[in-house]
Design a protein around this motif. Structure first.
Motif, PDB file in Angstrom:
ATOM      1  N   GLY A 241       0.817  -1.207   0.000  1.00 14.20           N
ATOM      2  CA  GLY A 241       0.000   0.000   0.000  1.00 14.20           C
ATOM      3  C   GLY A 241       0.848   1.253   0.000  1.00 14.20           C
ATOM      4  N   GLY A 242       1.909   1.258   0.808  1.00 11.96           N
ATOM      5  CA  GLY A 242       2.800   2.412   0.832  1.00 11.96           C
ATOM      6  C   GLY A 242       3.503   2.621  -0.500  1.00 11.96           C
ATOM      7  N   LEU A 243       3.948   1.532  -1.116  1.00 12.18           N
ATOM      8  CA  LEU A 243       4.618   1.634  -2.417  1.00 12.18           C
ATOM      9  C   LEU A 243       3.653   2.114  -3.499  1.00 12.18           C
ATOM     10  N   THR A 244       2.409   1.630  -3.434  1.00  9.59           N
ATOM     11  CA  THR A 244       1.400   2.083  -4.392  1.00  9.59           C
ATOM     12  C   THR A 244       1.171   3.582  -4.266  1.00  9.59           C
ATOM     13  N   PHE A 245       1.037   4.037  -3.028  1.00 11.44           N
ATOM     14  CA  PHE A 245       0.823   5.459  -2.776  1.00 11.44           C
ATOM     15  C   PHE A 245       1.985   6.293  -3.311  1.00 11.44           C
ATOM     16  N   LEU A 246       3.212   5.868  -3.004  1.00 14.61           N
ATOM     17  CA  LEU A 246       4.386   6.605  -3.479  1.00 14.61           C
ATOM     18  C   LEU A 246       4.485   6.571  -4.999  1.00 14.61           C
ATOM     19  N   ALA A 247       4.227   5.411  -5.604  1.00 11.96           N
ATOM     20  CA  ALA A 247       4.333   5.287  -7.061  1.00 11.96           C
ATOM     21  C   ALA A 247       3.351   6.205  -7.771  1.00 11.96           C
ATOM     22  N   VAL A 248       2.126   6.299  -7.258  1.00 11.77           N
ATOM     23  CA  VAL A 248       1.117   7.167  -7.869  1.00 11.77           C
ATOM     24  C   VAL A 248       1.577   8.621  -7.845  1.00 11.77           C
ATOM     25  N   HIS A 249       2.041   9.079  -6.698  1.00 15.07           N
ATOM     26  CA  HIS A 249       2.386  10.498  -6.577  1.00 15.07           C
ATOM     27  C   HIS A 249       3.733  10.828  -7.218  1.00 15.07           C
ATOM     28  N   LEU A 250       4.653   9.876  -7.229  1.00 10.27           N
ATOM     29  CA  LEU A 250       5.895  10.102  -7.971  1.00 10.27           C
ATOM     30  C   LEU A 250       5.620  10.173  -9.470  1.00 10.27           C
ATOM     31  N   SER A 251       4.684   9.363  -9.939  1.00  8.61           N
ATOM     32  CA  SER A 251       4.314   9.413 -11.359  1.00  8.61           C
ATOM     33  C   SER A 251       3.706  10.755 -11.710  1.00  8.61           C
ATOM     34  N   ILE A 252       2.849  11.266 -10.832  1.00  8.47           N
ATOM     35  CA  ILE A 252       2.253  12.582 -11.076  1.00  8.47           C
ATOM     36  C   ILE A 252       3.333  13.648 -11.146  1.00  8.47           C
ATOM     37  N   PHE A 253       4.300  13.582 -10.224  1.00  7.08           N
ATOM     38  CA  PHE A 253       5.372  14.593 -10.170  1.00  7.08           C
ATOM     39  C   PHE A 253       6.331  14.460 -11.347  1.00  7.08           C
ATOM     40  N   MET A 254       6.783  13.243 -11.620  1.00  7.02           N
ATOM     41  CA  MET A 254       7.809  13.039 -12.648  1.00  7.02           C
ATOM     42  C   MET A 254       7.251  13.179 -14.056  1.00  7.02           C
ATOM     43  N   LEU A 255       5.995  12.783 -14.257  1.00  6.34           N
ATOM     44  CA  LEU A 255       5.386  12.862 -15.584  1.00  6.34           C
ATOM     45  C   LEU A 255       4.540  14.115 -15.761  1.00  6.34           C
ATOM     46  N   ASN A 256       4.500  14.932 -14.700  1.00  8.86           N
ATOM     47  CA  ASN A 256       3.727  16.182 -14.723  1.00  8.86           C
ATOM     48  C   ASN A 256       2.277  15.931 -15.134  1.00  8.86           C
ATOM     49  N   LEU A 257       1.674  14.962 -14.484  1.00  8.66           N
ATOM     50  CA  LEU A 257       0.282  14.635 -14.781  1.00  8.66           C
ATOM     51  C   LEU A 257      -0.633  15.699 -14.180  1.00  8.66           C
ATOM     52  N   GLN A 258      -1.486  16.288 -15.003  1.00  9.00           N
ATOM     53  CA  GLN A 258      -2.420  17.322 -14.567  1.00  9.00           C
ATOM     54  C   GLN A 258      -3.820  16.962 -15.062  1.00  9.00           C
ATOM     55  N   PRO A 259      -4.846  17.296 -14.284  1.00 10.34           N
ATOM     56  CA  PRO A 259      -6.219  16.923 -14.694  1.00 10.34           C
ATOM     57  C   PRO A 259      -6.620  17.454 -16.061  1.00 10.34           C
ATOM     58  N   GLU A 260      -6.175  18.663 -16.410  1.00 10.21           N
ATOM     59  CA  GLU A 260      -6.582  19.228 -17.689  1.00 10.21           C
ATOM     60  C   GLU A 260      -5.903  18.534 -18.875  1.00 10.21           C
ATOM     61  N   LEU A 261      -4.726  17.923 -18.639  1.00  4.67           N
ATOM     62  CA  LEU A 261      -3.999  17.250 -19.710  1.00  4.67           C
ATOM     63  C   LEU A 261      -4.189  15.737 -19.690  1.00  4.67           C
ATOM     64  N   HIS A 262      -4.474  15.181 -18.526  1.00  2.92           N
ATOM     65  CA  HIS A 262      -4.629  13.735 -18.377  1.00  2.92           C
ATOM     66  C   HIS A 262      -5.909  13.434 -17.593  1.00  2.92           C
ATOM     67  N   PRO A 263      -7.044  13.833 -18.118  1.00  3.55           N
ATOM     68  CA  PRO A 263      -8.295  13.657 -17.364  1.00  3.55           C
ATOM     69  C   PRO A 263      -8.624  12.205 -17.066  1.00  3.55           C
ATOM     70  N   GLY A 264      -8.271  11.292 -17.978  1.00  4.53           N
ATOM     71  CA  GLY A 264      -8.574   9.884 -17.759  1.00  4.53           C
ATOM     72  C   GLY A 264      -7.913   9.345 -16.504  1.00  4.53           C
ATOM     73  N   PHE A 265      -6.682   9.747 -16.267  1.00  5.65           N
ATOM     74  CA  PHE A 265      -5.975   9.293 -15.068  1.00  5.65           C
ATOM     75  C   PHE A 265      -6.687   9.760 -13.804  1.00  5.65           C
ATOM     76  N   PHE A 266      -7.095  11.025 -13.789  1.00  8.75           N
ATOM     77  CA  PHE A 266      -7.699  11.587 -12.578  1.00  8.75           C
ATOM     78  C   PHE A 266      -9.164  11.181 -12.409  1.00  8.75           C
ATOM     79  N   VAL A 267      -9.824  10.812 -13.484  1.00  7.58           N
ATOM     80  CA  VAL A 267     -11.212  10.381 -13.376  1.00  7.58           C
ATOM     81  C   VAL A 267     -11.302   8.896 -13.018  1.00  7.58           C
ATOM     82  N   PHE A 268     -10.464   8.062 -13.638  1.00  7.67           N
ATOM     83  CA  PHE A 268     -10.622   6.619 -13.487  1.00  7.67           C
ATOM     84  C   PHE A 268      -9.605   5.949 -12.563  1.00  7.67           C
TER      85      PHE A 268
END
Length: 369
Positions: A241-268
């Motif tokens: 669970g901890g690794l999943t949490f870190l992986a999700v947020h590191l992916s957001i930071f490193m890949l610059n995932l934003q809701p307006e550019l990657h809505p599918g990620f943030f919706v689903f």
């Protein structure tokens, strides 16, 4: 009373409310900020609410599942379930709703335009909520979660009188699937402009978030079916669970995932993954032993967490904002105000718990069994 409670679940509840309060504390120092530390703290505050959702679903799902196992599946049993839930949640909610109305009127000389919707929990049913009593958005989701799925379960059981556990599982999965369809409709028809828009239009809207509580239903079902497995692998689940949490947020930071550019990620994906990472902590938590040093503190914070949640932001922090211009305030003053904010939050919540919430719960336990 403390001996009857599960220390690990109390600890999760205490962690969740601490994350929420600390995230709100940042607003004493800065309103809008792109600083990574501020963003991280506020993100953890949002995660605290998701942890509350999974915990609520785990506990309420456990109550329903136990009732099914004991053949308490008739509509009078459902009414009793609702009565106990309402006596638990509604008194504090309506008390703080009236307090917030009074505060709003005191400082603005007006009343919220949509004030009626807050009395029937429709303020964020299918649309964004106004800025009034902002923390109430999660209470609407909780109340509808207590209504929709339990009613569906009892209706199915009344018609088919079949395997209750399977009805519990399949009705939960069905409602989660309907929630997915609603999310798909949102994805197809809504343009997300910013994270704030995504949060208001999606994260805090009832019809898109019921599944966050029903993940807790699925969690308690799976853990009861595979009790020995989860007990043996509780630490591995916690780490995963901890690794999943870190992986999700590191992916957001490193890949610059934003809701307006990657809505599918943030919706689903984003919110279900956060719920999953929270859920994986439960096998470890439910088997935790009490800590002589920390148990009184954990018990105190946990039992007052509901009052703290309702009090800390709109009733205290916004009053500070009304009275003092924090944008121009000196750092020393902000530090003092942060201590005042935390002290008032703890003190007022403790008063509400001891003289309002606990007497009501004692009355409920004596009269509604």
């Amino acid at each position: 009373m403390q001996k009857e409670r599960n220390f690990g679940l109390d600890l999760l509840r205490a962690i969740a409310i601490t994350l929420v309060v600390v995230s709100h504390l940042t607003y004493v120092f800065v309103q809008e900020s792109d600083h990574p530390i501020i963003l991280m703290i506020r993100t953890l505050g949002a995660v605290g609410v998701d942890l509350f959702f999974v915990l609520s679903g785990f506990l309420i799902g456990g109550i329903l599942l136990k009732g099914i196992e004991n053949d308490r599946t008739r509509f009078p049993d459902l009414i009793t379930f609702w009565k106990r839930r309402w006596w638990r949640t509604l008194p504090n909610y309506f008390l703080m709703l009236l307090v917030n109305i009074a505060i709003y009127h005191l400082f603005t000389k007006e009343l919220p335009i949509d004030i009626g919707s807050f009395f029937v929990f429709t303020q964020n049913f299918a649309h964004p909520q106004s800025e009034f009593f902002t923390e109430s958005w999660s209470l609407s989701i909780e109340e509808y979660a207590y209504l929709v799925l339990p009613l569906l379960m009892f209706c199915v059981l009344a018609v088919f009188r079949t395997n209750g556990k399977l009805v519990f599982l399949y009705t939960t999965l069905s409602v989660v699937f309907v929630a997915f369809l609603l999310k798909y409709q949102f994805y197809l028809n809504t343009e997300i402009l910013t994270y704030k828009n995504w949060s208001g239009m999606f994260r805090k809207v009832v019809i898109y978030r019921l599944d966050s509580i029903y993940f807790g239903f699925l969690l308690v079902y799976v853990m009861r079916q595979k009790m020995d497995f989860f007990k043996r692998h509780k630490f591995k689940a916690l780490v995963l669970g901890g690794l999943t949490f870190l992986a999700v947020h590191l992916s957001i930071f490193m890949l610059n995932l934003q809701p307006e550019l990657h809505p599918g990620f943030f919706v689903f994906l984003y919110l279900p993954l956060i719920s999953l990472s929270c859920a994986l902590a439960f096998p470890f938590a439910v088997h935790m032993k009490r800590s002589a040093g920390f148990n009184p503190l954990v018990y105190f914070v946990s039992t007052r967490s509901y009052a703290i949640y309702l009090v800390n932001f709109s009733a205290i922090l916004l009053c500070i904002h009304y009275l003092i211009d924090l944008e121009t305030a000196a750092l020393a003053l902000k530090l003092v105000l942060s201590v005042v904010y935390l002290g008032m939050t703890i003190g007022i919540s403790n008063l509400i718990y001891n003289y309002f919430e606990k007497p009501i719960l004692d009355y409920r336990d004596r009269n509604i069994r």
